[in-house]
Scaffold this motif. Structure first.
Motif, PDB file in Angstrom:
ATOM      1  N   PHE A  15     -14.654  -6.092  -7.365  1.00 54.73           N
ATOM      2  CA  PHE A  15     -14.904  -7.429  -7.915  1.00 54.73           C
ATOM      3  C   PHE A  15     -15.272  -8.448  -6.842  1.00 54.73           C
ATOM      4  O   PHE A  15     -16.318  -9.100  -6.910  1.00 54.73           O
ATOM      5  CB  PHE A  15     -13.660  -7.900  -8.699  1.00 54.73           C
ATOM      6  N   ILE A  16     -14.394  -8.601  -5.825  1.00 55.74           N
ATOM      7  CA  ILE A  16     -14.623  -9.702  -4.880  1.00 55.74           C
ATOM      8  C   ILE A  16     -15.844  -9.435  -4.004  1.00 55.74           C
ATOM      9  O   ILE A  16     -16.581 -10.349  -3.644  1.00 55.74           O
ATOM     10  CB  ILE A  16     -13.357 -10.025  -4.035  1.00 55.74           C
ATOM     11  N   ASP A  38     -17.333   3.222  -0.929  1.00 54.41           N
ATOM     12  CA  ASP A  38     -16.365   3.024  -2.015  1.00 54.41           C
ATOM     13  C   ASP A  38     -15.948   4.395  -2.519  1.00 54.41           C
ATOM     14  O   ASP A  38     -16.769   5.312  -2.610  1.00 54.41           O
ATOM     15  CB  ASP A  38     -16.971   2.187  -3.155  1.00 54.41           C
ATOM     16  N   TYR A  80      -3.597  -1.807   0.342  1.00 48.01           N
ATOM     17  CA  TYR A  80      -3.030  -0.596   0.945  1.00 48.01           C
ATOM     18  C   TYR A  80      -3.924  -0.026   2.044  1.00 48.01           C
ATOM     19  O   TYR A  80      -3.447   0.641   2.964  1.00 48.01           O
ATOM     20  CB  TYR A  80      -2.762   0.483  -0.137  1.00 48.01           C
ATOM     21  N   LYS A 100      -7.682 -10.951   2.119  1.00 46.04           N
ATOM     22  CA  LYS A 100      -6.235 -11.176   2.200  1.00 46.04           C
ATOM     23  C   LYS A 100      -5.529 -10.183   1.296  1.00 46.04           C
ATOM     24  O   LYS A 100      -6.142  -9.738   0.324  1.00 46.04           O
ATOM     25  CB  LYS A 100      -5.885 -12.620   1.842  1.00 46.04           C
ATOM     26  N   ASN A 128     -10.254 -18.057   2.051  1.00 47.43           N
ATOM     27  CA  ASN A 128     -11.347 -18.849   1.484  1.00 47.43           C
ATOM     28  C   ASN A 128     -10.921 -20.143   0.796  1.00 47.43           C
ATOM     29  O   ASN A 128     -11.751 -21.023   0.584  1.00 47.43           O
ATOM     30  CB  ASN A 128     -12.192 -18.001   0.521  1.00 47.43           C
ATOM     31  N   VAL A 166     -11.911  -4.126 -10.777  1.00 44.27           N
ATOM     32  CA  VAL A 166     -12.958  -3.471 -11.588  1.00 44.27           C
ATOM     33  C   VAL A 166     -12.357  -2.294 -12.361  1.00 44.27           C
ATOM     34  O   VAL A 166     -11.427  -1.636 -11.878  1.00 44.27           O
ATOM     35  CB  VAL A 166     -14.137  -2.977 -10.701  1.00 44.27           C
TER      36      VAL A 166
HETATM   37  N1  LIG Z   1     -10.124 -14.263  -1.366  1.00 44.64           N
HETATM   38  C1  LIG Z   1     -10.127 -14.266  -2.693  1.00 44.64           C
HETATM   39  O1  LIG Z   1     -10.274 -15.309  -3.327  1.00 44.64           O
HETATM   40  C2  LIG Z   1      -9.966 -12.959  -3.412  1.00 44.64           C
HETATM   41  C3  LIG Z   1     -10.190 -12.850  -4.792  1.00 44.64           C
HETATM   42  C4  LIG Z   1     -10.042 -11.577  -5.387  1.00 44.64           C
HETATM   43  C5  LIG Z   1      -9.638 -10.489  -4.620  1.00 44.64           C
HETATM   44  N2  LIG Z   1      -9.385 -10.658  -3.296  1.00 44.64           N
HETATM   45  C6  LIG Z   1      -8.935  -9.540  -2.454  1.00 44.64           C
HETATM   46  O2  LIG Z   1      -9.987  -8.595  -2.364  1.00 44.64           O
HETATM   47  C7  LIG Z   1      -9.453  -7.272  -2.309  1.00 44.64           C
HETATM   48  C8  LIG Z   1     -10.049  -6.461  -3.460  1.00 44.64           C
HETATM   49  O3  LIG Z   1      -9.716  -7.073  -4.685  1.00 44.64           O
HETATM   50  P1  LIG Z   1     -10.664  -6.877  -5.970  1.00 44.64           P
HETATM   51  O4  LIG Z   1     -10.149  -7.809  -6.982  1.00 44.64           O
HETATM   52  O5  LIG Z   1     -12.095  -6.969  -5.570  1.00 44.64           O
HETATM   53  O6  LIG Z   1     -10.282  -5.381  -6.361  1.00 44.64           O
HETATM   54  P2  LIG Z   1     -11.194  -4.303  -7.140  1.00 44.64           P
HETATM   55  O7  LIG Z   1     -10.269  -3.302  -7.686  1.00 44.64           O
HETATM   56  O8  LIG Z   1     -12.120  -5.011  -8.083  1.00 44.64           O
HETATM   57  O9  LIG Z   1     -12.083  -3.660  -5.995  1.00 44.64           O
HETATM   58  C9  LIG Z   1     -11.567  -2.772  -5.041  1.00 44.64           C
HETATM   59  C10 LIG Z   1     -12.652  -1.730  -4.725  1.00 44.64           C
HETATM   60  O10 LIG Z   1     -12.180  -0.951  -3.630  1.00 44.64           O
HETATM   61  C11 LIG Z   1     -12.457   0.422  -3.903  1.00 44.64           C
HETATM   62  N3  LIG Z   1     -11.501   1.198  -3.100  1.00 44.64           N
HETATM   63  C12 LIG Z   1     -10.188   1.438  -3.338  1.00 44.64           C
HETATM   64  N4  LIG Z   1      -9.635   2.118  -2.318  1.00 44.64           N
HETATM   65  C13 LIG Z   1     -10.637   2.332  -1.423  1.00 44.64           C
HETATM   66  C14 LIG Z   1     -10.688   2.973  -0.155  1.00 44.64           C
HETATM   67  N5  LIG Z   1      -9.606   3.540   0.398  1.00 44.64           N
HETATM   68  N6  LIG Z   1     -11.888   3.025   0.498  1.00 44.64           N
HETATM   69  C15 LIG Z   1     -13.005   2.474  -0.074  1.00 44.64           C
HETATM   70  N7  LIG Z   1     -13.002   1.856  -1.275  1.00 44.64           N
HETATM   71  C16 LIG Z   1     -11.823   1.769  -1.924  1.00 44.64           C
HETATM   72  C17 LIG Z   1     -12.323   0.560  -5.403  1.00 44.64           C
HETATM   73  O11 LIG Z   1     -13.027   1.679  -5.897  1.00 44.64           O
HETATM   74  C18 LIG Z   1     -12.915  -0.774  -5.883  1.00 44.64           C
HETATM   75  O12 LIG Z   1     -14.314  -0.661  -6.096  1.00 44.64           O
HETATM   76  C19 LIG Z   1      -7.935  -7.422  -2.386  1.00 44.64           C
HETATM   77  O13 LIG Z   1      -7.398  -7.420  -1.086  1.00 44.64           O
HETATM   78  C20 LIG Z   1      -7.751  -8.792  -3.027  1.00 44.64           C
HETATM   79  O14 LIG Z   1      -6.532  -9.403  -2.644  1.00 44.64           O
HETATM   80  C21 LIG Z   1      -9.552 -11.855  -2.688  1.00 44.64           C
END
Ligand SMILES: NC(=O)c1ccc[n+]([C@@H]2O[C@H](COP(=O)([O-])OP(=O)(O)OC[C@H]3O[C@@H](n4cnc5c(N)ncnc54)[C@H](O)[C@@H]3O)[C@@H](O)[C@H]2O)c1
Length: 356
Positions: A15-16, A38, A80, A100, A128, A166
């Protein structure tokens, strides 16, 4: 003159990465994405469709092995994997932008700062919220001295649910400790604490925390804490079980106060000094502003261009372990010590100073 853009790889195209980071890379004059890794096949397929010409990998190991022309890695996996990927990238001599929280333990976060210093590579967390227009407006008011020195802040983040990842991987990873490292304190604590560090001009010395979990998950959905600072006190209230979605911050200074409620900003400035005479109550000048910051857009995409500029500047200035990385370490300390405090009957616990 054409300036070579710095080449980066996104690890974790969820997502992010797609909704927050990618639009900022596509608008950037300094940074570009040339590779993605990914673990999810459908996310890889989607990245290939969105980013023609970009090389796609199943895991970070193959990406780091094959990509020899990289300058930086953007870590956007769930927490993780943050420390593991950051460690590999730093070992490869790459700069690191990390979502983060920087890690899920104090030891891992400390190890990353030491490694970045040793390898002379930038370690930069994705803090951010500092780039939200309304937070920039607060900064300008504080710098102008309008409310005097701040000695007390409250930081409330109300969400009606945890954010969802996602659907291709594990949409509820924030509720599974093995992927998230913790609940709302781990997920949202960083945004809360680095703002408190800025507004109280330093790092806290002690924390008292309480948490609860309403659902059947193994991570908390409600968190409150009090932080002692050399300059004052901060309280935070974070919840995923709120009746609405909102941030409400208040900052209290010698001469007045600021209240932030999403885009709305209220600045109260005391008229004269408080009198001992009960018939002469204090008067305030109250100004209201609205600073559009798009809080309802969970990708916060508008804030990342400004953050990426700072990341690029840190690389230019060889500011390997700068204020942002120090903040990330102290955020990790507050988060992890909060868990210890909550598990110990909300006992006040000291925080590290991390003085080298
Ligand atoms: N700064 C912000 O405002 C903000 C907002 C949302 C999320 N985040 C952070 O972004 C990070 C991701 O969050 P998200 O909401 O995008 O999650 P998400 O689940 O939408 O995306 C995570 C992605 O990582 C992939 N993934 C999982 N383990 C993996 C690995 N070992 N190697 C490669 N790919 C891997 C998954 O398949 C997925 O596509 C988190 O740390 C979250 O805290 C930050």
């Amino acid at each position: 003159m054409t300036v070579r853009k710095r080449k980066g790889a996104i690890v974790g195209f969820g997502f992010i990465a797609e909704k927050g980071h990618l639009p900022a890379y596509q608008a950037s004059e300094d940074l570009e994405i040339i590779a993605v890794a990914d673990v999810s096949g459908s996310r890889r397929a989607w990245a290939a469709q969105l980013l023609p010409g970009v090389r796609i990998y199943e895991d970070v190991g193959s990406l780091l092995h094959c990509e020899q022309d990289l300058d930086f890695v953007d870590i956007s996996t769930p927490p993780y994997a943050h420390a593991m990927v950051a460690k590999h990238a730093l070992e490869r001599g790459l700069h690191v932008l990390c979502e983060k929280p920087l890690a899920t333990s104090i030891a891992d976060a400390q190890g990353l700062l030491a490694q970045a210093e040793k390898q002379r590579r930038v370690l930069f967390p994705s803090h951010n919220y500092q780039h939200a227009p309304v937070i920039k407006a607060v900064r300008a008011i504080l710098e102008a001295g309008t409310i005097g020195s701040v000695h007390s802040v409250t930081l409330n983040t109300f969400r009606n649910t945890h954010a969802k990842g996602v659907r291709d991987w594990n949409t509820n990873w924030r509720r599974e400790k093995r992927y998230s490292g913790g609940g709302i304190a781990m997920d949202h604590g960083s945004h809360t604490f680095y703002l408190a560090f800025e507004w109280l001009r330093g790092y806290p010395t002690a924390v008292t925390a309480k948490m609860s979990t309403l659902g059947s998950f193994d991570t908390e959905d409600n968190y409150v804490c009090t932080l002692d600072f050399p300059t004052g006190i901060a309280t935070a209230h974070l919840t995923w079980t709120a009746g609405n979605r909102k941030v409400i911050y208040t900052l209290h200074g010698d001469n007045g106060a600021i209240r932030v409620e999403d885009d709305e900003l209220e600045i109260s400035v005391m008229q004269g000094t408080p009198s001992d005479n009960p018939n002469q109550p204090t008067k305030w000048n109250i100004e209201k502003q609205s600073v559009s910051s798009k809080w309802m857009d969970a990708s916060h995409s508008a804030w990342f261009s400004s953050l990426f500029e700072e990341f690029s500047e840190a690389i230019d200035q060889r500011d390997f372990v700068g204020k942002q990385a120090q903040d990330a370490l102290h955020c990790m300390d507050v988060i992890c010590t909060s868990y210890a405090s909550a598990n110990d009957g909300c006992r006040e616990l000291p925080l590290h100073s991390f003085l080298s």
